[in-house]
Scaffold this motif. Structure first.
Motif, PDB file in Angstrom:
ATOM      1  N   ILE A 230      87.325  31.263  65.126  1.00  0.00           N
ATOM      2  CA  ILE A 230      88.377  30.359  64.653  1.00  0.00           C
ATOM      3  C   ILE A 230      88.219  30.149  63.150  1.00  0.00           C
ATOM      4  N   THR A 231      89.349  30.118  62.433  1.00  0.00           N
ATOM      5  CA  THR A 231      89.304  29.963  60.979  1.00  0.00           C
ATOM      6  C   THR A 231      90.338  28.959  60.487  1.00  0.00           C
ATOM      7  N   LEU A 232      89.999  28.331  59.374  1.00  0.00           N
ATOM      8  CA  LEU A 232      90.927  27.470  58.636  1.00  0.00           C
ATOM      9  C   LEU A 232      90.451  27.429  57.194  1.00  0.00           C
ATOM     10  N   ASN A 233      91.190  28.119  56.317  1.00  0.00           N
ATOM     11  CA  ASN A 233      90.846  28.175  54.891  1.00  0.00           C
ATOM     12  C   ASN A 233      89.406  28.644  54.680  1.00  0.00           C
ATOM     13  N   GLU A 234      89.094  29.813  55.211  1.00  0.00           N
ATOM     14  CA  GLU A 234      87.739  30.365  55.143  1.00  0.00           C
ATOM     15  C   GLU A 234      87.700  31.714  54.425  1.00  0.00           C
ATOM     16  N   GLU A 235      88.536  31.910  53.407  1.00  0.00           N
ATOM     17  CA  GLU A 235      88.587  33.202  52.741  1.00  0.00           C
ATOM     18  C   GLU A 235      87.260  33.597  52.091  1.00  0.00           C
ATOM     19  N   LYS A 236      86.428  32.625  51.713  1.00  0.00           N
ATOM     20  CA  LYS A 236      85.157  32.932  51.073  1.00  0.00           C
ATOM     21  C   LYS A 236      84.022  33.152  52.057  1.00  0.00           C
ATOM     22  N   ARG A 237      84.265  32.883  53.345  1.00  0.00           N
ATOM     23  CA  ARG A 237      83.186  32.994  54.328  1.00  0.00           C
ATOM     24  C   ARG A 237      83.468  33.973  55.463  1.00  0.00           C
ATOM     25  N   ILE A 238      84.719  34.144  55.832  1.00  0.00           N
ATOM     26  CA  ILE A 238      85.019  35.002  56.976  1.00  0.00           C
ATOM     27  C   ILE A 238      84.537  36.436  56.745  1.00  0.00           C
ATOM     28  N   GLY A 239      84.585  36.902  55.505  1.00  0.00           N
ATOM     29  CA  GLY A 239      84.133  38.258  55.208  1.00  0.00           C
ATOM     30  C   GLY A 239      82.652  38.454  55.474  1.00  0.00           C
ATOM     31  N   ARG A 240      81.863  37.418  55.230  1.00  0.00           N
ATOM     32  CA  ARG A 240      80.417  37.513  55.459  1.00  0.00           C
ATOM     33  C   ARG A 240      80.122  37.701  56.945  1.00  0.00           C
ATOM     34  N   LEU A 241      80.805  36.925  57.779  1.00  0.00           N
ATOM     35  CA  LEU A 241      80.596  37.047  59.225  1.00  0.00           C
ATOM     36  C   LEU A 241      81.087  38.391  59.739  1.00  0.00           C
ATOM     37  N   LEU A 242      82.263  38.821  59.304  1.00  0.00           N
ATOM     38  CA  LEU A 242      82.788  40.114  59.766  1.00  0.00           C
ATOM     39  C   LEU A 242      81.893  41.251  59.305  1.00  0.00           C
ATOM     40  N   ASP A 243      81.313  41.129  58.120  1.00  0.00           N
ATOM     41  CA  ASP A 243      80.365  42.147  57.662  1.00  0.00           C
ATOM     42  C   ASP A 243      79.129  42.165  58.561  1.00  0.00           C
ATOM     43  N   ASP A 244      78.640  40.983  58.942  1.00  0.00           N
ATOM     44  CA  ASP A 244      77.506  40.909  59.873  1.00  0.00           C
ATOM     45  C   ASP A 244      77.845  41.594  61.195  1.00  0.00           C
ATOM     46  N   LEU A 245      79.055  41.369  61.684  1.00  0.00           N
ATOM     47  CA  LEU A 245      79.459  41.968  62.960  1.00  0.00           C
ATOM     48  C   LEU A 245      79.577  43.487  62.841  1.00  0.00           C
ATOM     49  N   SER A 246      80.007  43.968  61.684  1.00  0.00           N
ATOM     50  CA  SER A 246      80.135  45.415  61.505  1.00  0.00           C
ATOM     51  C   SER A 246      78.778  46.108  61.515  1.00  0.00           C
ATOM     52  N   LYS A 247      77.699  45.344  61.345  1.00  0.00           N
ATOM     53  CA  LYS A 247      76.350  45.912  61.286  1.00  0.00           C
ATOM     54  C   LYS A 247      75.548  45.671  62.567  1.00  0.00           C
ATOM     55  N   GLN A 248      76.192  45.175  63.608  1.00  0.00           N
ATOM     56  CA  GLN A 248      75.483  44.886  64.856  1.00  0.00           C
ATOM     57  C   GLN A 248      74.982  46.164  65.530  1.00  0.00           C
ATOM     58  N   SER A 249      73.783  46.082  66.091  1.00  0.00           N
ATOM     59  CA  SER A 249      73.238  47.229  66.830  1.00  0.00           C
ATOM     60  C   SER A 249      74.003  47.451  68.131  1.00  0.00           C
ATOM     61  N   HIS A 250      74.506  46.385  68.725  1.00  0.00           N
ATOM     62  CA  HIS A 250      75.387  46.494  69.894  1.00  0.00           C
ATOM     63  C   HIS A 250      76.802  46.753  69.374  1.00  0.00           C
ATOM     64  N   ARG A 251      77.446  47.804  69.852  1.00  0.00           N
ATOM     65  CA  ARG A 251      78.723  48.220  69.270  1.00  0.00           C
ATOM     66  C   ARG A 251      79.940  48.000  70.174  1.00  0.00           C
ATOM     67  N   ASN A 252      79.727  47.642  71.430  1.00  0.00           N
ATOM     68  CA  ASN A 252      80.846  47.551  72.371  1.00  0.00           C
ATOM     69  C   ASN A 252      81.434  46.138  72.360  1.00  0.00           C
ATOM     70  N   PHE A 253      82.261  45.858  71.354  1.00  0.00           N
ATOM     71  CA  PHE A 253      82.876  44.532  71.270  1.00  0.00           C
ATOM     72  C   PHE A 253      84.193  44.599  70.516  1.00  0.00           C
ATOM     73  N   GLU A 254      85.021  43.601  70.770  1.00  0.00           N
ATOM     74  CA  GLU A 254      86.240  43.389  69.995  1.00  0.00           C
ATOM     75  C   GLU A 254      86.116  42.066  69.262  1.00  0.00           C
ATOM     76  N   VAL A 255      86.827  41.931  68.155  1.00  0.00           N
ATOM     77  CA  VAL A 255      86.812  40.696  67.372  1.00  0.00           C
ATOM     78  C   VAL A 255      88.233  40.156  67.293  1.00  0.00           C
ATOM     79  N   ILE A 256      88.390  38.893  67.650  1.00  0.00           N
ATOM     80  CA  ILE A 256      89.692  38.224  67.595  1.00  0.00           C
ATOM     81  C   ILE A 256      89.575  37.043  66.641  1.00  0.00           C
ATOM     82  N   VAL A 257      90.179  37.172  65.481  1.00  0.00           N
ATOM     83  CA  VAL A 257      90.202  36.082  64.510  1.00  0.00           C
ATOM     84  C   VAL A 257      91.464  35.256  64.762  1.00  0.00           C
ATOM     85  N   VAL A 258      91.278  33.997  65.080  1.00  0.00           N
ATOM     86  CA  VAL A 258      92.408  33.098  65.337  1.00  0.00           C
ATOM     87  C   VAL A 258      92.474  32.097  64.191  1.00  0.00           C
TER      88      VAL A 258
END
Length: 243
Positions: free
Chosen positions: A9-37
């Motif tokens: 969930i996001t609300l005015n998080e342009e400076k932080r959402i990228g950090r989390l999505l970058d963390d997710l792109s580097k996960q050792s477990h790869r079988n997932f979807e991401v839904i940003v609401v």
């Protein structure tokens, strides 16, 4: 590899959402979807999130016209394709092995719903002591009055649908209410994995003030039930962006 739907969930998080999505792109477990609401942000949160479509091929960015943490989580759960769910806040940070370790614990313990502990790496000793006390409370209450941190909470579609999702009439401690209701009929525990989140919440509210707010709220919940008439005012997404 257990597939998992991750709802952020996001609300005015342009400076932080990228950090989390970058963390997710580097996960050792790869079988997932991401839904940003997104709760109809006033900044470029959605544009930043959409910029990760190549790094996260199974990424959906959904914009709501209304705002609300519980509404956003429920909306994301309805869009989810997988049985296993993970609810995250936008200012959370995750280690590369977070999903691998968490899913292992969930499978080994056969848990339907679970919470994670708050990590305090690179924070001052005062914060570390405070986090340790808070995490101890999460562990102990899991056995008689489940509490949780909605910033990082595991569930499943079956559990979510069975309990009717997050109660959108509750503004403060809606995550604890979710865990409490789920634990009545489904297997719930804290698992030994941790996440980090931006300490701006604590810095702007004041560490002791926020700690006392949540302690008072949960004592109130224990004796009188959930708060649905704004007895303790709390506004979603009210923290200022200071860096």
């Amino acid at each position: 590899m257990t597939p998992i739907s991750i709802v952020i969930i996001t609300l005015n998080e342009e400076k932080r959402i990228g950090r989390l999505l970058d963390d997710l792109s580097k996960q050792s477990h790869r079988n997932f979807e991401v839904i940003v609401v997104d709760s109809n942000s006033d900044d470029n949160t959605c544009l930043v999130a959409q910029g990760f479509e190549h790094a996260l091929p199974a990424l959906t960015v959904h914009n709501m016209q209304q705002r609300g943490a519980s509404l956003g989580r429920n909306t994301g759960a309805r869009l989810a394709q997988h049985e296993r769910l993970l609810f995250l806040d936008a200012d959370v940070r995750l280690a590369p092995t977070f999903l691998t370790n968490a899913l292992y614990e969930l499978d080994q313990r056969k848990l339907d719903v679970a919470g994670a502990y708050m990590g305090a790496e690179n924070l001052s000793m005062g914060y570390r002591l405070g986090y340790a006390a808070f995490n101890t409370g999460l562990f102990l209450t899991a056995f008689f009055f489940p509490t949780a941190v909605g910033a990082c909470l595991f569930s499943t579609r079956r559990v979510h649908e069975d309990i009717g999702g997050f109660d959108e009439s509750i503004v403060l401690c809606e995550d604890c209410d979710y865990a409490k209701r789920a634990a009545k009929t489904w297997r719930w525990r804290m698992i030994p994995v941790s996440f980090w989140f931006d300490p701006r919440r604590l810095e702007q509210e004041g560490f002791m003030k926020m700690g006392m707010t949540y302690l008072k709220a949960n004592v109130r919940r224990f004796f009188k039930g959930e708060m649905r008439n704004n007895e303790m005012e709390y506004k979603f997404g009210h923290y200022k962006d200071v860096n």
